[in-house]
Design a protein around this motif. Structure first.
Motif, PDB file in Angstrom:
ATOM      1  N   ASP A 231      16.689 -13.013  58.608  1.00 17.12           N
ATOM      2  CA  ASP A 231      18.418 -12.519  58.123  1.00 17.12           C
ATOM      3  C   ASP A 231      18.426 -11.676  56.731  1.00 17.12           C
ATOM      4  O   ASP A 231      19.225 -10.382  56.006  1.00 17.12           O
ATOM      5  CB  ASP A 231      18.778 -13.545  58.203  1.00 17.12           C
ATOM      6  CG  ASP A 231      19.245 -13.546  59.539  1.00 17.12           C
ATOM      7  OD1 ASP A 231      18.919 -13.029  60.375  1.00 17.12           O
ATOM      8  OD2 ASP A 231      19.290 -14.941  60.381  1.00 17.12           O
TER       9      ASP A 231
ATOM     10  N   ALA B 162      18.573  -8.023  58.082  1.00 13.71           N
ATOM     11  CA  ALA B 162      18.886  -7.477  58.977  1.00 13.71           C
ATOM     12  C   ALA B 162      20.125  -7.761  59.614  1.00 13.71           C
ATOM     13  O   ALA B 162      20.983  -7.219  60.570  1.00 13.71           O
ATOM     14  CB  ALA B 162      18.510  -8.575  60.328  1.00 13.71           C
ATOM     15  N   GLU B 163      20.832  -8.264  58.619  1.00 12.11           N
ATOM     16  CA  GLU B 163      22.279  -8.063  59.067  1.00 12.11           C
ATOM     17  C   GLU B 163      23.414  -6.927  58.514  1.00 12.11           C
ATOM     18  O   GLU B 163      24.249  -6.652  59.011  1.00 12.11           O
ATOM     19  CB  GLU B 163      23.358  -8.884  57.862  1.00 12.11           C
ATOM     20  CG  GLU B 163      22.754 -10.168  57.996  1.00 12.11           C
ATOM     21  CD  GLU B 163      23.296 -11.454  56.736  1.00 12.11           C
ATOM     22  OE1 GLU B 163      23.327 -10.532  55.714  1.00 12.11           O
ATOM     23  OE2 GLU B 163      23.414 -12.625  57.293  1.00 12.11           O
ATOM     24  N   THR B 164      22.722  -5.813  57.947  1.00 16.50           N
ATOM     25  CA  THR B 164      22.638  -4.414  57.731  1.00 16.50           C
ATOM     26  C   THR B 164      22.810  -4.135  59.525  1.00 16.50           C
ATOM     27  O   THR B 164      21.637  -3.963  60.545  1.00 16.50           O
ATOM     28  CB  THR B 164      22.016  -3.153  57.314  1.00 16.50           C
ATOM     29  OG1 THR B 164      21.708  -3.720  55.578  1.00 16.50           O
ATOM     30  CG2 THR B 164      22.231  -1.899  57.581  1.00 16.50           C
ATOM     31  N   PRO B 165      24.294  -3.388  60.474  1.00 13.62           N
ATOM     32  CA  PRO B 165      23.916  -2.319  61.543  1.00 13.62           C
ATOM     33  C   PRO B 165      23.035  -1.723  61.874  1.00 13.62           C
ATOM     34  O   PRO B 165      22.652  -0.852  60.865  1.00 13.62           O
ATOM     35  CB  PRO B 165      25.185  -2.252  61.791  1.00 13.62           C
ATOM     36  CG  PRO B 165      25.720  -1.823  60.529  1.00 13.62           C
ATOM     37  CD  PRO B 165      24.898  -2.956  59.493  1.00 13.62           C
ATOM     38  N   ALA B 166      21.667  -1.301  63.075  1.00 17.37           N
ATOM     39  CA  ALA B 166      21.029  -0.094  62.570  1.00 17.37           C
ATOM     40  C   ALA B 166      21.109   0.552  63.227  1.00 17.37           C
ATOM     41  O   ALA B 166      22.550   0.466  63.928  1.00 17.37           O
ATOM     42  CB  ALA B 166      20.048  -1.364  63.806  1.00 17.37           C
ATOM     43  N   PRO B 167      21.355   1.790  62.959  1.00 16.55           N
ATOM     44  CA  PRO B 167      21.640   2.636  63.147  1.00 16.55           C
ATOM     45  C   PRO B 167      21.789   3.554  64.206  1.00 16.55           C
ATOM     46  O   PRO B 167      20.106   3.507  65.346  1.00 16.55           O
ATOM     47  CB  PRO B 167      20.704   3.743  61.910  1.00 16.55           C
ATOM     48  CG  PRO B 167      19.418   3.200  61.796  1.00 16.55           C
ATOM     49  CD  PRO B 167      19.750   2.179  61.846  1.00 16.55           C
ATOM     50  N   GLN B 168      21.978   4.595  64.800  1.00 21.87           N
ATOM     51  CA  GLN B 168      22.170   4.845  66.280  1.00 21.87           C
ATOM     52  C   GLN B 168      21.004   5.759  66.464  1.00 21.87           C
ATOM     53  O   GLN B 168      20.600   7.097  65.541  1.00 21.87           O
ATOM     54  CB  GLN B 168      23.195   5.670  66.332  1.00 21.87           C
ATOM     55  CG  GLN B 168      23.298   6.309  68.267  1.00 21.87           C
ATOM     56  CD  GLN B 168      24.240   6.746  67.914  1.00 21.87           C
ATOM     57  OE1 GLN B 168      25.466   6.840  67.541  1.00 21.87           O
ATOM     58  NE2 GLN B 168      25.014   7.125  69.634  1.00 21.87           N
TER      59      GLN B 168
ATOM     60  N   ARG C 167      13.972   6.622  66.444  1.00 20.20           N
ATOM     61  CA  ARG C 167      14.305   5.060  66.013  1.00 20.20           C
ATOM     62  C   ARG C 167      13.418   5.668  64.379  1.00 20.20           C
ATOM     63  O   ARG C 167      14.576   5.244  63.619  1.00 20.20           O
ATOM     64  CB  ARG C 167      13.771   3.357  66.445  1.00 20.20           C
ATOM     65  CG  ARG C 167      14.325   3.346  67.889  1.00 20.20           C
ATOM     66  CD  ARG C 167      13.489   1.986  68.502  1.00 20.20           C
ATOM     67  NE  ARG C 167      14.249   1.709  69.474  1.00 20.20           N
ATOM     68  CZ  ARG C 167      13.108   1.503  70.614  1.00 20.20           C
ATOM     69  NH1 ARG C 167      12.173   0.764  70.103  1.00 20.20           N
ATOM     70  NH2 ARG C 167      13.958   0.832  71.539  1.00 20.20           N
TER      71      ARG C 167
END
Length: 352
Positions: A66, A71-77, A238
Motif C-alpha cells: 500500500d 496502491a492508494e493512488t487510483p490506477a489511470p484509465q 496499460r
C-alpha cells in the motif's frame, strides 16, 4: 558483506554478520525476522507448498503493498492506443504528427494512409499472422504500425542492419513484410504497399480484441537464438496509460533517438501519438555528430527525448546548452546512469 550463521541446539540460533557500510541495524533485523518467519511457517504443516510461505507480517505487507507501491493512488484509465490516437486525429487533424528530415506528416494524413494500408493487410494477412515492418522505413514504418493495429494484427520490427542469420530466424514467425517496392531482401513475404491509392481511406472494422497481439519485441535469447516477447493490446494500453499519467506534461515535440526495433522506442512512439505530440525521427547514426544532433533539437524545438546516459553525458559536455532551450524532459535508459551524469545535468540544464 552479508553472512547468515546458523547454530544448532535445543533452539536454533541465527546470527547475521554484515558490513555496516552497506546495511543498517534495522535492515539486518528485518532480514533476520523474515528468515525466522519463513522457517517457522515451514514447520507448521507437511502439506504446505513453497508458494504458501508468506514472508510478510501485517505491518510489512501494508508497507509493501500500500505505501511503497503507491496502491492508494487510483490506477489511470487504460484505453486502447488506437482510440487515443484517433481522438487526436479528430481534435487536431492538421497538427504535425511525424517529422522526418524536414518532411512533415499530419495526424489526418497519417490516419488516412494507415486506413488504406489496414485494408490491404486485412486482405493479405490472417487473423493470427504477424506483420514484419523494416525499422529503417522512417515515417512509412509508423504508418505500418498504426495500420497493423487498425487491422487487429500484431507487428514486429525487423532491423535490416542485423545479420542475415538472425533475420531469417525472425522471418519464420512473420507472415508478410510491408515494403514500398519489389526486389527487397524479404522475398516472397513482401507485401508491396504503393500508398494504397486503390483502397478506401475509411477505417476498417475487423473487431479488436484487447487480448490480441499488439507487437512482438525480440531479445537475443539466453541460448543465442532470438526470443520473442509478446505484448498484447491491453498490455500496451496499460503501459501507455501509466506513462501518460506519470509524465503529466505532454511531450510536445519528442525526438526518437532509439531504433524502432528496440523496446525503448515504444515509449516515444505511443507516448507521443497518444497525447497529440509531434514525433521527430532522428537520422541514422546522428549521435556520431553531436553538432548535427543539437542542430536537429534546436530546429525542431524538441521538448522531450530518451537517450543513453553515455550519449546524454556527451551532449551535456559538448553542446551549447542555450541551443537546447526548448527541452523540458530527458529520460535516460538502457545503461546504468552514473550519479555524475545527474550532477552534470543539474549544473547545465537545471530546469529540465
Amino acid at each position: 558483506p552479508l553472512a547468515l550463521l546458523v547454530y544448532p541446539g535445543s533452539q536454533l540460533t541465527l546470527q547475521l554478520v554484515y558490513d555496516t557500510a552497506l546495511y543498517g541495524s534495522e535492515d539486518a533485523m528485518r532480514l533476520l525476522r523474515l528468515t525466522a518467519r519463513a522457517l517457522q511457517q515451514l514447520t507448521i504443516s507437511d502439506e504446505r507448498s513453497l508458494g504458501d510461505i508468506d514472508l510478510l507480517d501485517a505491518a510489512m505487507r501494508y508497507d509493501v503493498l500500500d505505501v511503497w507501491s503507491g496502491a492508494e493512488t487510483p490506477a489511470p484509465q487504460a484505453r486502447d492506443v488506437l482510440e487515443l490516437f484517433e481522438e487526436n486525429v479528430r481534435l487536431a487533424p492538421t497538427a504535425a504528427a511525424i517529422r522526418e528530415e524536414g518532411s512533415v506528416t499530419t495526424y489526418e494524413a497519417l490516419d488516412e494512409a494507415a486506413n488504406r494500408l489496414a485494408h490491404e493487410i486485412l486482405e493479405s494477412v490472417g487473423v493470427d499472422g504477424l506483420i514484419g515492418i523494416p525499422s529503417d522505413a522512417g515515417a512509412d514504418a509508423i504508418v505500418a504500425v498504426v495500420a497493423a493495429l487498425k487491422a487487429g494484427r500484431g507487428y514486429t520490427f525487423l532491423d535490416p542492419r542485423q545479420p542475415d542469420r538472425r533475420l531469417k530466424r525472425l522471418l519464420t514467425h512473420v507472415q508478410r513484410v510491408i515494403v514500398r517496392r519489389e526486389g527487397t531482401r524479404w522475398g516472397d513475404k513482401s507485401l508491396v504497399w504503393d500508398g494504397g491509392s486503390g483502397e478506401p481511406s475509411t477505417k476498417p472494422d475487423p473487431g479488436l480484441d484487447p487480448a490480441s497481439v499488439a507487437y512482438v519485441v525480440w531479445t537475443s535469447g539466453s541460448t543465442g537464438e532470438p526470443k520473442g516477447v509478446v505484448i498484447e493490446r491491453r498490455h500496451l494500453a496499460r503501459s501507455t496509460a501509466a506513462r501518460l499519467a506519470y509524465y503529466t506534461r505532454e511531450p510536445g515535440v519528442n525526438l526518437l533517438m532509439s531504433s524502432l526495433a528496440v523496446d525503448s522506442s515504444v515509449a516515444g512512439l505511443f507516448g507521443t501519438l497518444c497525447s497529440g505530440g509531434w514525433l521527430v525521427l532522428a537520422p541514422h547514426r546522428i549521435e556520431q555528430d553531436l553538432d548535427a544532433l543539437v542542430g536537429l533539437m534546436e530546429s525542431a524545438s524538441v521538448t522531450a527525448t530518451l537517450m543513453l546516459p553515455s550519449l546524454y553525458r556527451a551532449l551535456l559536455e559538448e553542446a551549447d546548452t542555450e541551443r537546447l532551450g526548448s527541452l523540458q524532459r530527458v529520460v535516460v535508459a538502457v545503461e546504468a546512469c552514473p550519479p555524475s551524469v545527474v550532477a552534470l545535468h543539474r549544473r547545465r540544464l537545471p530546469s529540465v
